[in-house]
Design an enzyme around this catalytic site. Sequence first.
Site, PDB file in Angstrom:
ATOM      1  N   GLN A   8     163.110   5.611   2.811  1.00 26.79           N
ATOM      2  CA  GLN A   8     163.891   5.170   3.975  1.00 26.79           C
ATOM      3  C   GLN A   8     165.033   6.149   4.250  1.00 26.79           C
ATOM      4  O   GLN A   8     165.865   6.417   3.390  1.00 26.79           O
ATOM      5  CB  GLN A   8     164.461   3.768   3.741  1.00 26.79           C
ATOM      6  N   GLY A  31     172.288   2.650  20.381  1.00 21.72           N
ATOM      7  CA  GLY A  31     172.333   2.517  21.835  1.00 21.72           C
ATOM      8  C   GLY A  31     172.459   3.816  22.593  1.00 21.72           C
ATOM      9  O   GLY A  31     172.566   3.810  23.824  1.00 21.72           O
ATOM     10  N   HIS A  33     169.093   2.061  -3.118  1.00 19.13           N
ATOM     11  CA  HIS A  33     169.786   2.259  -1.849  1.00 19.13           C
ATOM     12  C   HIS A  33     170.397   3.647  -1.701  1.00 19.13           C
ATOM     13  O   HIS A  33     170.361   4.252  -0.630  1.00 19.13           O
ATOM     14  CB  HIS A  33     170.873   1.191  -1.716  1.00 19.13           C
ATOM     15  N   TYR A  85     174.993  -5.877   2.000  1.00 18.91           N
ATOM     16  CA  TYR A  85     175.271  -6.241   3.401  1.00 18.91           C
ATOM     17  C   TYR A  85     175.986  -7.570   3.428  1.00 18.91           C
ATOM     18  O   TYR A  85     175.460  -8.569   2.942  1.00 18.91           O
ATOM     19  CB  TYR A  85     173.973  -6.354   4.199  1.00 18.91           C
ATOM     20  N   ASN A 136     167.894   7.099   1.209  1.00 22.40           N
ATOM     21  CA  ASN A 136     169.012   8.058   1.192  1.00 22.40           C
ATOM     22  C   ASN A 136     168.970   9.012  -0.002  1.00 22.40           C
ATOM     23  O   ASN A 136     170.011   9.380  -0.553  1.00 22.40           O
ATOM     24  CB  ASN A 136     170.353   7.311   1.233  1.00 22.40           C
ATOM     25  N   PRO A 180     166.966   3.937  14.328  1.00 24.82           N
ATOM     26  CA  PRO A 180     166.022   4.677  15.171  1.00 24.82           C
ATOM     27  C   PRO A 180     166.459   4.767  16.630  1.00 24.82           C
ATOM     28  O   PRO A 180     166.066   5.704  17.327  1.00 24.82           O
ATOM     29  CB  PRO A 180     164.721   3.881  15.035  1.00 24.82           C
ATOM     30  N   LEU A 181     167.281   3.812  17.072  1.00 20.51           N
ATOM     31  CA  LEU A 181     167.715   3.797  18.467  1.00 20.51           C
ATOM     32  C   LEU A 181     169.133   4.327  18.628  1.00 20.51           C
ATOM     33  O   LEU A 181     169.744   4.183  19.684  1.00 20.51           O
ATOM     34  CB  LEU A 181     167.584   2.388  19.048  1.00 20.51           C
TER      35      LEU A 181
END
Length: 305
Positions: free
Chosen positions: A173, A220, A117, A41, A148, A216-217
Site C-alpha cells: 500500500q 479533491g 503501517h 486512526y 509505506n 487516489p483522488l
Amino acid sequence: MSEIVLGAMLFGTRLTEQESFAVLDRFVERGGTWIDTANCYSYWLDPAGQDGQSEEVLGRWLKARPGLRDRVRIATKAGHGQVNGQPEGLSAAAVRSAAEQSLRRLGVEHIDLYWTHVEDRSVPLEETVGALGELHAAGVVGRLGVSNHPAWRVAQARDTARRLGVEPYTALQLRHSYLQPRVGAAIPETAHRFAWPETLDYVRTEPGLDLWAYTPLMNGAYVRDDRLADAFDHPGTARKRAALSEVARDLGVNANQVVLAWLLGGDPAAWPIVGASRLEWIDEAMDAAELKLDAEAWRRLDVQL
C-alpha cells in the site's frame, strides 16, 4: 480483479458514528467488500489523543448488522499506534499486542488483511516477518500487507518469509494516482511513499503481490484546482490534466471517475482506497468501478512526462 476499497480513517472523528454507519451501509449496498482502517486512526484528529476510534466504530457497525461480517473484508494496520506518545513499532511483541487490541476493538475473530503501517528499522526483518507469520499460522490474520515501505525492503521481507517458511506479504500500500509529484519535491506528509515507476515495475513483475493505492483522488485536486500541492507543479501535470478533462468530457463522467477507472484497469491494476464522507461520493466511486476505458481513452491518457 482489483476493487474499490473504502477508507475508514475519518470514522469516529471527523465523521460521527451515525454518518460513518450511513457511509458503510451505502458502500455495502453498492457491492463494496473491502474496508481499510488502522489501529492509529485517528489519534491526530482526536483531542484526547486516543488510538483506535475507527476500529471501534467498525466494530459497533458490525455488531449492529448481524450476518454482515461474512460479506465484508476488514483490513487494519499495526506499527503506528501510540505507546507513551511514541509509535509502537514492529517488534514481535508490538505486532502481537496490536493485533490483539485490533481484534477486540473490531469485535472479530480474525483480520482479513493485516498491514505493517510504517517502517521500523530498529527491528530485524526476521523478527517482524516471523511474528506476522505466527499470527497467520494461528488464523488470527489472513493476508499480510506492507504500507509505506520502499520496494527493496518489501523484496527483502518477502525473501525472508520464504526462507523462514511463513506467509509473505501479498499486498503493498502506497500513495498512488494518475498525477505524480516532481522527483525529490518536498511532500508535507513525509512518511507517505509514492508508487514511483520502479515500484510499479516491481509489483508488475512480482507474482502474488497486489498494489493498494491511498489518496487516489488527491484530496479533491482533480475537481478543485486549489487542492493541488506545490509538488505537482510541473509541465507534465498540465498535460495530464488536459488529457483527463478531455476523456472525462467525452465519456460524460467526472475526472475522479476516470482516475479510478485508470487505476483499476492499469498495469499493474491498483486497489484504490477511497475515503468518502458523503453518500454521493460512494455512488460516484462505485459507478467508476463499472466504467471501462476503451483503447482510445488509454492512448490519450498515456501522457509522457
